[in-house]
Design an enzyme around this catalytic site. Sequence first.
Site, PDB file in Angstrom:
ATOM      1  N   HIS A  11       5.042  -5.157  -1.629  1.00 46.21           N
ATOM      2  CA  HIS A  11       5.965  -4.193  -0.840  1.00 46.21           C
ATOM      3  C   HIS A  11       5.994  -4.445   0.552  1.00 46.21           C
ATOM      4  CE1 HIS A  11       2.585  -0.995  -1.480  1.00 46.21           C
ATOM      5  NE2 HIS A  11       2.051  -2.108  -1.164  1.00 46.21           N
ATOM      6  N   GLY A 286      -3.341  -0.903   3.382  1.00 40.64           N
ATOM      7  CA  GLY A 286      -2.785   0.139   3.399  1.00 40.64           C
ATOM      8  C   GLY A 286      -3.796   1.628   3.510  1.00 40.64           C
ATOM      9  N   ASP A 314       1.191  -3.770   3.927  1.00 41.18           N
ATOM     10  CA  ASP A 314       1.550  -5.026   3.583  1.00 41.18           C
ATOM     11  C   ASP A 314       2.583  -5.766   4.539  1.00 41.18           C
ATOM     12  OD1 ASP A 314      -0.173  -5.268   1.637  1.00 41.18           O
ATOM     13  OD2 ASP A 314       1.216  -5.543  -0.113  1.00 41.18           O
ATOM     14  N   ARG A 473      -1.546  14.521  15.013  1.00 38.59           N
ATOM     15  CA  ARG A 473      -1.723  12.888  14.966  1.00 38.59           C
ATOM     16  C   ARG A 473      -0.790  12.493  16.149  1.00 38.59           C
ATOM     17  NH1 ARG A 473       1.620  10.626  10.182  1.00 38.59           N
ATOM     18  NH2 ARG A 473       3.232  10.888  11.449  1.00 38.59           N
TER      19      ARG A 473
HETATM   20 FE   LIG Z   1      -2.108  -5.390   0.811  1.00 37.53          FE
END
Ligand SMILES: [Fe+2]
Length: 544
Positions: A11, A286, A314, A473
Amino acid sequence: MKVLGVNALFHDPAAALVVDGVTVAALEEERLSRRKHGHRPVPFAAWEVPELAARWCLEEAGLEPSDLDAVAYSYDPALAEPADELGLHDPWDHLRQTYAQRVPSFLASALPGLDPACVRFVPHHVAHAASGALAAPSGDTDVLVLDGRGERASHLAGHYSDGALETLATQRLPHSLGLLYEDVTQHLGFLRSSDEFKVMALASYGTPQFADELRRAVTTTGDGGFRTEPIDWGSLAKPRGPDDPWTQEHADLAASVQARLEEVLLELVGWLHDRTGARRLALAGGVALNCVANTRLHADGPYDDVWVQPAAGDAGTALGAALTVASDGGDRCAPMPGADLGRSWSDDELEGVLRTARVPYERSKDVAREVAECLAADGIVAWFQGRSEYGPRALGHRSLLAHPGREQNLERLNDVKGREQFRPVAPMVLAERAQQIFGRGPLPSPYMLFVHDVAAEWRDRIPAVVHVDGTARVQTVDAHDEPLVARMLSAFEELSGIPVVVNTSLNTAGRPMVDSPRDALECFGSAPVDLLAMGPFVVRRPRA
Ligand SMILES: [Fe+2]
């Protein structure tokens, strides 16, 4: 060396260009194709290469495909094994492997003139590792990679010195912390391989009631690896449908998985640190987008410094693969200059788009001030400036901004974006003021990859950005790196007394982040945004 990095197989397809060790461009395909995450991570889609992003990277550098010394592809099909031998239920995985083997010819047809013989296969986790270690601001470092899966592993622990990786441990599939988190994401009614951060947000509403069950199923093995045994999720909490309301049980399950993930990560980095004694740790994969876990590693782990690749998923392997091939070819790799590695437009080009769209606009004398005034009057601003961001976070280039002092702005922004109301929005803060307001997480924090505690005296002053557990955050903004954003924040502080602005990504529900000026106008046209600031130009929504 001129190296184009490509991620395509699972992905977040993306391309990145590294010239003589310098990262000159990186972009995710979704920003151009306007398909969120590029494609679903199914074997049938694995043939698609990020041709739009790859072509743009070359154009940006004025290169032709034939000028490239190498194309680095972030997966090595020679390392793969049949899915059933890896214990994965993935009956069409062989299709994925076939597509990976054939990718040199796919790339050559997408990029006419490219010599298919220049394609290099880089092991998936080596590409992740390089995106963490070779792109980091400082040299030798330990590295930890955790994701759903690569060729046959889900993890890599190692050490980089002088640009070379020594791998110290890998965990073979089917054991995978990424896949475990994807499973619970799906069980809780969210989209797997996409919505894992929603589980992290939901965890803050729960307590780890199922910690013992998770401790039995997920264990470290003392050799740098771990086991993840199958879990009967339904025995812990009822499956949730995508449109069902969440219950306390769901939040407790999310909290339990999150808590165990953090414990296991601490054990894994403890093992790694015992081997190397290094001061620095780089994270990618990830799982490294889990900013709550990152903060735990920073606060309770053995390292002085934890750096996380902003495109830790990714997409970042495009850059990591390119850096690996460049480094192996003898180039010294420079740290990535920032996450703003995507497309940008000149003022003339921006004005041309506004004219074509026939929207009333003005050239502002001081766009930072004008935006701050709109925010101080509780307007919502679409902020489009400079190059677009690589990775999933808006960092002040394609952002939606609001006043943090109005509690209802969380709901307002979640409505604009069609998001669940339990999800927090994040603050950007002037770097020099961050310490007064935010604690625990590392500062500065320019990429929003950690959570911070909000000081008690500030919680009522910036309620829109304080999550249910009292954290935020944070993105810190340094005037040297981001002069325009810093000027906007300073102007907002002058007007409101608060050096903080709400910052969330500029997009509407289910769409990729805005990338082009046209995307920005489309977003502005369909969402209740009061002002669009695009370069020096402002477009105002008439008051109803
Ligand atoms: Fe990965």
